[in-house]
Scaffold this active site. Structure first.
Site, PDB file in Angstrom:
ATOM      1  N   ASN A 114       7.130   0.989  -6.349  1.00  0.00           N
ATOM      2  CA  ASN A 114       7.078   0.366  -5.104  1.00  0.00           C
ATOM      3  C   ASN A 114       6.503  -1.181  -5.137  1.00  0.00           C
ATOM      4  O   ASN A 114       7.386  -1.899  -4.615  1.00  0.00           O
ATOM      5  CB  ASN A 114       5.827   1.002  -4.414  1.00  0.00           C
ATOM      6  CG  ASN A 114       5.711   0.828  -2.910  1.00  0.00           C
ATOM      7  OD1 ASN A 114       4.689   0.329  -2.554  1.00  0.00           O
ATOM      8  ND2 ASN A 114       6.862   0.717  -2.285  1.00  0.00           N
ATOM      9  N   TRP A 115       5.930  -1.582  -6.189  1.00  0.00           N
ATOM     10  CA  TRP A 115       5.317  -2.871  -6.168  1.00  0.00           C
ATOM     11  C   TRP A 115       6.190  -3.698  -7.060  1.00  0.00           C
ATOM     12  O   TRP A 115       6.630  -4.781  -6.698  1.00  0.00           O
ATOM     13  CB  TRP A 115       3.930  -2.948  -6.745  1.00  0.00           C
ATOM     14  CG  TRP A 115       3.180  -4.256  -6.994  1.00  0.00           C
ATOM     15  CD1 TRP A 115       2.312  -4.555  -8.088  1.00  0.00           C
ATOM     16  CD2 TRP A 115       3.141  -5.522  -6.120  1.00  0.00           C
ATOM     17  NE1 TRP A 115       1.876  -5.972  -7.773  1.00  0.00           N
ATOM     18  CE2 TRP A 115       2.382  -6.425  -6.553  1.00  0.00           C
ATOM     19  CE3 TRP A 115       3.828  -5.824  -4.911  1.00  0.00           C
ATOM     20  CZ2 TRP A 115       2.327  -7.655  -6.138  1.00  0.00           C
ATOM     21  CZ3 TRP A 115       3.836  -6.979  -4.331  1.00  0.00           C
ATOM     22  CH2 TRP A 115       2.877  -7.954  -4.938  1.00  0.00           C
ATOM     23  N   LYS A 142     -11.536  -3.393  -7.685  1.00  0.00           N
ATOM     24  CA  LYS A 142     -11.730  -2.982  -6.388  1.00  0.00           C
ATOM     25  C   LYS A 142     -10.978  -1.601  -5.982  1.00  0.00           C
ATOM     26  O   LYS A 142     -11.369  -1.121  -4.850  1.00  0.00           O
ATOM     27  CB  LYS A 142     -10.910  -4.003  -5.693  1.00  0.00           C
ATOM     28  CG  LYS A 142      -9.404  -4.148  -6.166  1.00  0.00           C
ATOM     29  CD  LYS A 142      -8.213  -3.566  -5.413  1.00  0.00           C
ATOM     30  CE  LYS A 142      -6.862  -3.693  -6.315  1.00  0.00           C
ATOM     31  NZ  LYS A 142      -6.083  -3.007  -5.519  1.00  0.00           N
ATOM     32  N   ASN A 153      -5.571   4.317  -2.707  1.00  0.00           N
ATOM     33  CA  ASN A 153      -6.788   4.843  -3.315  1.00  0.00           C
ATOM     34  C   ASN A 153      -7.665   4.963  -1.983  1.00  0.00           C
ATOM     35  O   ASN A 153      -8.393   6.165  -1.855  1.00  0.00           O
ATOM     36  CB  ASN A 153      -7.599   3.691  -3.974  1.00  0.00           C
ATOM     37  CG  ASN A 153      -6.688   3.712  -5.223  1.00  0.00           C
ATOM     38  OD1 ASN A 153      -6.856   4.516  -6.138  1.00  0.00           O
ATOM     39  ND2 ASN A 153      -6.161   2.318  -5.469  1.00  0.00           N
ATOM     40  N   GLN A 155      -4.892   5.200  -8.996  1.00  0.00           N
ATOM     41  CA  GLN A 155      -5.572   4.373 -10.123  1.00  0.00           C
ATOM     42  C   GLN A 155      -7.005   4.420  -9.981  1.00  0.00           C
ATOM     43  O   GLN A 155      -7.576   4.663 -10.875  1.00  0.00           O
ATOM     44  CB  GLN A 155      -5.156   2.907 -10.019  1.00  0.00           C
ATOM     45  CG  GLN A 155      -3.381   2.841 -10.211  1.00  0.00           C
ATOM     46  CD  GLN A 155      -3.066   1.419  -9.586  1.00  0.00           C
ATOM     47  OE1 GLN A 155      -3.300   1.193  -8.550  1.00  0.00           O
ATOM     48  NE2 GLN A 155      -2.141   0.828 -10.205  1.00  0.00           N
TER      49      GLN A 155
END
Length: 403
Positions: A27-28, A254, A321, A354
């Site tokens: 996707n990224w 994050k 996430n 992740q």
């Protein structure tokens, strides 16, 4: 643009054009290909063709939707998936200029060429962009066999960190891991200098052209400018800082905080609670960087760049996430708890979650250094995610007077 004009000038002076390879097509990876492809075609500093390494899968069109074989399934004995009417994903991408599985509905520039052979994809490359799950690094990087150009540089878009498997469980930056692994295929006395690209970048929004910012963390100003030239577009504003470790650690940590934000959403808590989790989370991210990477000269101003507070905010309001943590908390409250692996399989279309893995590894590192008391939010998030603590205990961080 000014950088493109500089590229034309350098090309006229006979400077060799940079050959770009994109390692990853999820996707990224596919989203960033929409920016890289445009700039490579427009700027004479870059070779027009960008090879994109694709983990080969087989797909076919059914009822207007591209599908893959069921996970873990095999074709009938004596048959191949092609015999069953499927086509290689790379073939479909190169024909339709679209990643029909991981970024459906978004056209890729025609100069992005899908390639299933990793060595072929990086052969002669002078700039390599890495955007694959970090658990793919060990099996994939050795297959590159050092085929990239002498003096090549790299940029990691991988948001995660590895940890030592024993002892102090010291965190290992993905950029450092990549550099070490690629060094094994290099015959000369040099290493691939690594930068990172991190920021508030939800892939689908970037691919659609919604305005976004990102930060390149580079080992030098010169390399930072090179990467900005490759990534920066009118709708994707990229700036550089000379701080690889700070930018990269923000991109990994994050995701742990986003789990806490997702727990808040799953419980129906409002914006005040989530804002508190974000603020405390940012402080613990800063403290983790100081505690474990104090020797890397991490700059406090890095936390105010897109890779820092902006990425933290967007991940805590969107992204995989937060989404999966919300589902986890709702299921716990409803008495129908699901394992993280089940939620990942049901919700992420083959992508990887992740934050959970990073959360586990961060906890091991904190225990090894005996500093859990300095990271109450990280500890509470781990307890909810893996130790059976009720999601409602996310607000127990308020009991800690340190904040």
């Amino acid at each position: 643009r000014t950088d493109c004009r500089r590229g034309l000038a350098s090309a006229r002076r006979g400077v060799m054009a940079e050959k770009v390879a994109l390692i990853g097509s999820g996707n990224w990876g596919s989203a960033i290909a929409t920016k890289i492809g445009v700039n490579a075609a427009a700027c004479a500093d870059f070779d027009d063709t960008v090879y994109m390494w694709v983990f080969e899968e087989y797909v076919k069109l059914e009822g207007g939707k591209w599908v893959r074989p069921a996970r873990g399934s095999k074709p009938p004995e004596g048959k191949t998936w092609v015999d069953e009417g499927y086509r290689p994903l790379t073939e479909v991408i190169n024909e339709l200029h679209e990643n029909v599985i991981y970024l459906p509905g978004i056209k890729l520039p025609a100069n992005i060429v899908a390639e299933p052979d990793i060595k072929k994809a990086v052969t002669g490359a002078t700039m390599m962009v890495f955007v694959i799950p970090h658990n793919f690094l060990a099996p994939i990087v050795p297959k590159m066999e050092g085929a990239f150009a002498d003096g090549a540089i790299g940029c990691s878009l991988i948001k995660g960190i590895e940890f030592e498997k024993s002892g102090a469980f010291q965190p290992i930056l993905i950029s450092d891991l990549l550099q070490t692994e690629m060094r094994k295929g290099i015959s000369g006395d040099w290493s691939v200098d690594m930068s990172v690209l991190m920021g508030a970048n939800v892939a689908n929004e970037v691919a659609k052209g919604d305005f976004a910012e990102a930060t390149v963390g580079a080992p030098s100003t010169e390399q930072g400018l090179k990467w900005c030239k490759l990534f920066n577009t009118p709708d994707f504003a990229v700036t550089a800082v000379d701080d690889v470790a700070g930018a990269e650690l923000c991109g990994a940590l994050k995701n742990v905080v986003a789990l806490g934000a997702g727990f808040c959403d799953g419980l129906g808590y409002g914006g005040n609670t989530k804002a508190a989790v974000i603020r405390i989370g940012l402080k613990e991210m800063q403290r983790f960087c100081e505690k474990f990477y104090g020797d890397r000269k991490i700059k406090q101003e890095t936390f105010l760049e897109s890779c820092g507070v902006a990425d933290l905010i967007t991940t805590c309001f969107g992204g995989r996430n937060r989404k999966c943590a919300e589902i986890f908390a709702k299921n716990v409250v409803d008495g129908s708890q699901k394992e993280w692996s089940v939620i990942e399989a049901e919700e992420l279309n083959g992508q990887k979650l992740q934050g959970t893995g990073t959360c586990e590894d961060v906890m091991k590192a904190l225990i090894a250094k005996e500093c859990q008391s300095e990271f109450p939010l990280f500890v509470i998030i781990h307890k909810i995610a893996f130790e059976g603590a009720p999601p409602q205990t996310i607000v127990d961080v308020n009991d800690v007077s340190y904040y």
